[in-house]
Design an enzyme around this catalytic site. Sequence first.
Site, PDB file in Angstrom:
ATOM      1  N   HIS A  70       2.607 -13.385  -3.976  1.00 43.60           N
ATOM      2  CA  HIS A  70       1.236 -13.173  -3.888  1.00 43.60           C
ATOM      3  C   HIS A  70       0.968 -12.980  -2.337  1.00 43.60           C
ATOM      4  CE1 HIS A  70      -2.902 -13.027  -5.091  1.00 43.60           C
ATOM      5  NE2 HIS A  70      -2.845 -14.147  -5.696  1.00 43.60           N
ATOM      6  N   ASP A 125      -1.046  -8.258  -5.170  1.00 46.63           N
ATOM      7  CA  ASP A 125      -2.173  -8.716  -5.775  1.00 46.63           C
ATOM      8  C   ASP A 125      -2.392  -8.880  -7.244  1.00 46.63           C
ATOM      9  OD1 ASP A 125      -3.162  -8.993  -2.907  1.00 46.63           O
ATOM     10  OD2 ASP A 125      -4.132  -6.731  -3.272  1.00 46.63           O
TER      11      ASP A 125
END
Length: 428
Positions: free
Chosen positions: A400, A404
């Site tokens: 992450h 995204d």
Amino acid sequence: MALFKFRLPDIGEGISEAEIVAWHVKVGDRVEEDQSLADMMTDKATVEMESPVAGTVVELAGEVGDQVPIGSTLVVIETEGAESDDAPAQGDAPTAPVVEEQVEAENPGVEEVAPTEAPAPVETPAPAPAASAPVPAPVADKAKVLASPAVRARAKDLGIDLSQVRHEGAHVRHADLDAFLRYGAAQGYHAPHASRARDDEQVKVIGMRRRIAENMAASKRAIPHFTYVDEIDVTALEAMRGDLNANRGDRPKLTLLPFLIVAICRTLPDFPMLNARYDDEAGVVMRSGRVHMGMATQTDAGLMVPVIRDAQDKNVWQLAAEITRLADAARSGKAKSDELSGSTITVTSLGPLGGIATTPVINRPEVAIIGPNKIVERPVFDGDDIRRAKLMNLSISCDHRVVDGWDAASYVQAVRKLLETPVLLFAD
């Protein structure tokens, strides 16, 4: 006689130490030249150490799981004849200078000296008991129940005290045990079942298992994972795969994996953030222009990840052949070091055992890993009609810090389009 010290050579990967994962000899064994001594594991591969001399093993460097520095003594071998220089078994000479050592193992000129005879010990009489101390009376033995060894063994297995069993004659017989069991059952007695419990087992975490543990822990510790799962209708793809296999000739049999890899490679140019490696220390993400596909493979030693180089340039037949070759090499321990490193993205598949969904752990320093799950047949709505469909969930875990959620979902949708319309996989 002389002692030959075999030192651990530099295996050629710039490492400072290697782990003992298996000994093929023990102290006292006779070894011949070129005989295998031990298996040593580096971060990438396992290397077999062979003896350069013949002789008898007199010392080993440590136990399985221990780390041995490069250039240090691994095995000491007693050889015949005059002194000879020690040397590494294979590969290049140790990077650090090694002082050649030879130790004389025998000295026939030294006479044996008999030990001096020790004086005979003086016996000290035990002190007499105090006059006031009472002398305990002997305990009378309980009457012993007579029974054959077979009857005793059966009674022990059943948890029966033979002194509680009524019997006629001098001995307890099997018929008396049967009568006791019938009577006992009426009174609520139940013969105990044999325990299914097993002994506890302590397993040392070494070798490949240790490497996996360290890598997985580092990945989960350093990378904030998230996983996205979507369902894909692979009915048309499975039909095409069946037709291609029926007419494959001498080409390898196709599984779903080559088709998935083609779909992954076709879609990655539009999602370059997924085909990348993250350098934590430098704070740099290196996006790769080529797809070096890591392929998680289960072996007897644990999970290994051989790499399909330039997967973007291979068709399904070439991928199928390379998948088979690399998996066989990994499982047989013959995979080369450069075949186990350098991947840019990884696929992990459990085949028919794939489950409903998976949350795979990223193969650090990569930023994404893709996992197909098992194919199941279910009814689906097609407009106003209901048809039988073959469905498969596809999982993707991402870093992450780099990827995204929108990127991961959009990417899986692009892969899904190719797999649900498989003719696109063969279109330029």
